[in-house]
Design an enzyme around this catalytic site. Structure first.
Site, mmCIF file in Angstrom:
data_model
loop_
_atom_site.group_PDB
_atom_site.id
_atom_site.type_symbol
_atom_site.label_atom_id
_atom_site.label_comp_id
_atom_site.label_asym_id
_atom_site.label_seq_id
_atom_site.Cartn_x
_atom_site.Cartn_y
_atom_site.Cartn_z
ATOM 1 N N TYR A 1 17.223 29.545 8.224
ATOM 2 C CA TYR A 1 16.039 30.282 8.676
ATOM 3 C C TYR A 1 16.015 30.363 10.192
ATOM 4 O O TYR A 1 16.266 29.373 10.888
ATOM 5 C CB TYR A 1 14.769 29.577 8.212
ATOM 6 N N ARG B 1 -10.397 -0.491 15.191
ATOM 7 C CA ARG B 1 -10.399 0.360 14.002
ATOM 8 C C ARG B 1 -11.391 -0.298 13.043
ATOM 9 O O ARG B 1 -12.582 -0.092 13.182
ATOM 10 C CB ARG B 1 -8.967 0.469 13.456
ATOM 11 N N LYS C 1 0.846 -1.202 0.000
ATOM 12 C CA LYS C 1 0.000 0.000 0.000
ATOM 13 C C LYS C 1 0.883 1.255 0.000
ATOM 14 O O LYS C 1 2.095 1.170 0.275
ATOM 15 C CB LYS C 1 -0.901 -0.017 1.243
ATOM 16 N N MET D 1 13.212 23.897 2.347
ATOM 17 C CA MET D 1 12.448 23.109 1.366
ATOM 18 C C MET D 1 13.351 22.287 0.453
ATOM 19 O O MET D 1 13.061 21.127 0.150
ATOM 20 C CB MET D 1 11.558 24.030 0.529
#
Ligand SMILES: *Cc1c(COP(=O)(O)O)cnc(C)c1O
Length: 362
Positions: A255, A130, A35, A303
């Site tokens: 930053y 669940r 998955k 990023m």
């Protein structure tokens, strides 16, 4: 020169891990869980490399259809099953095997008129709370599925362990007992164990085991790594150094300027960041490999870049390969430095990162 951010996918390690799981569960069939794009590794190349798996599991019907359209022929279980009649039709059409976990799904099966009946996995909620039927509802639902023309007989029987990664937690034994009691005397193959279940709980081995994370060469246990389990990491996340500069003591990096040089510092800038899936919360001190040597990440992850303290790695050069995790640097360790789990790091590698299938990218 090594390319910018790329994930090397070692298919030999993947098949090694499948073999290791076979040796741990020699009497079980293996349903390889692929998955979420095979935990970020690429579902289709992974499925092709796992030709020796007895079946696959995905979470959602779309993931199963994509595998079929790529020509994957093994059995495929859809762990969330279908929500409506249309999705049931898709299971039938693409020969996908839904998990049946709700009364609503049972009704849909009863009112369906399928040309090709579906193989189903009836799920007991043995304590995860669940998906799955409560113990009181389980046998009645089993009876209904046994009488249902749209279901291949007999249904398979499945449950999921909530705490198998905690070796001294009594919950697992309770779940195993409850499942054992509920399925006693019923026909049909059984499946209980995820990776932690099959590595640590012998009583969880049944006709089918469902390894996910272990296939990718990662330990499901806190404070252990792949090597402790005889597994090899499949994904190695790499990039390259794109700049090196000398800073004076007192210079603030990145930053927010949170990290300040406490000595004259040789700073390396590597081309990877949270835009690639490297965790923004990796703390200063998180290890990174440059020329096979561990150096600390310093300052905030941005990023597209991270900054490294290369003061103790003076031989580093622009263009050097940088390893973020994988071969030589367990992803389990990086997860601890970023207050997360390895599953998250692997799944979060973004599409910008090219997957390079094979042992060596360069
Ligand atoms: C994801 C999943 C697995 C595999 O779990 P791992 O911890 O990755 O081995 C097995 N069974 C179910 C129901 C799952 O959702």
């Amino acid at each position: 020169m090594p390319p910018a951010a790329h994930a090397q996918i070692d298919l030999e390690a993947l098949t090694h891990n499948l073999g290791r799981i076979r040796s741990l569960a020699p009497n079980s069939n293996i349903m390889a869980v692929i998955k979420a794009n095979a935990y970020g590794h690429g579902a289709i190349p992974v499925a092709r490399a796992l030709a020796a798996a007895d079946a696959f599991a995905v979470a959602r019907v779309d993931e199963g259809i994509a595998l079929r359209e790529a020509g994957i022929r093994q059995r495929i279980t859809v762990l969330q099953g279908f929500l409506g009649a249309e999705e049931l039709m898709l299971h039938s059409h693409y020969d996908l095997e839904p998990v049946v976990h709700s009364a609503k799904q049972t009704e849909i099966l009863e009112s369906a008129n399928l040309d090709n009946p579906v193989t189903v996995w009836l799920k007991l909620d043995s304590g995860m709370h669940r998906l799955g039927f409560a113990a009181e509802e389980f046998v009645a639902c089993h009876d209904r599925l046994c009488r249902c023309r749209s279901v291949c007989q007999p249904p398979f029987l499945i449950t999921h362990l909530a705490n198998a990664d905690e070796l001294d937690d009594p919950v697992t034994e309770r779940q195993l007992d409850l499942f054992g009691t509920q399925v006693a005397g019923l026909p049909g193959g059984r499946s209980i164990a995820n990776s932690a279940g099959l590595l640590a709980w012998e009583n969880a081995l049944a006709e089918w085991v469902r390894p996910g994370i272990a296939l990718y060469g990662v330990s499901p246990f806190p404070n252990r790594t792949a090597a402790d389990e005889g597994l090899k990491p499949v994904m190695t996340l790499r990039t390259r150094l794109i700049a090196i500069k000398q800073l004076k003591a007192g210079a603030a990096v990145g930053y927010g300027g949170d990290w300040v040089c406490n000595r004259p510092t040789l700073l390396g800038i590597a081309a990877i960041g949270y835009g690639d899936g490297y965790p923004r919360h990796a703390r200063s001190g998180t290890p990174v490999l440059v020329r096979g040597q561990r150096v600390p990440l310093v300052g905030r992850v941005s990023m597209d870049m991270i900054t490294l303290d290369l003061t103790d790695c003076q031989q580093a050069e622009v263009g050097d390969a940088v390893t973020l995790w994988g071969e030589g640097l367990p992803v389990e360790e990086i997860a601890r430095h970023a207050d997360t789990i390895p599953y998250v790091l692997l799944c979060n590698v973004t599409p910008r990162v090219k997957r390079v299938v094979g042992r060596r990218p360069e």
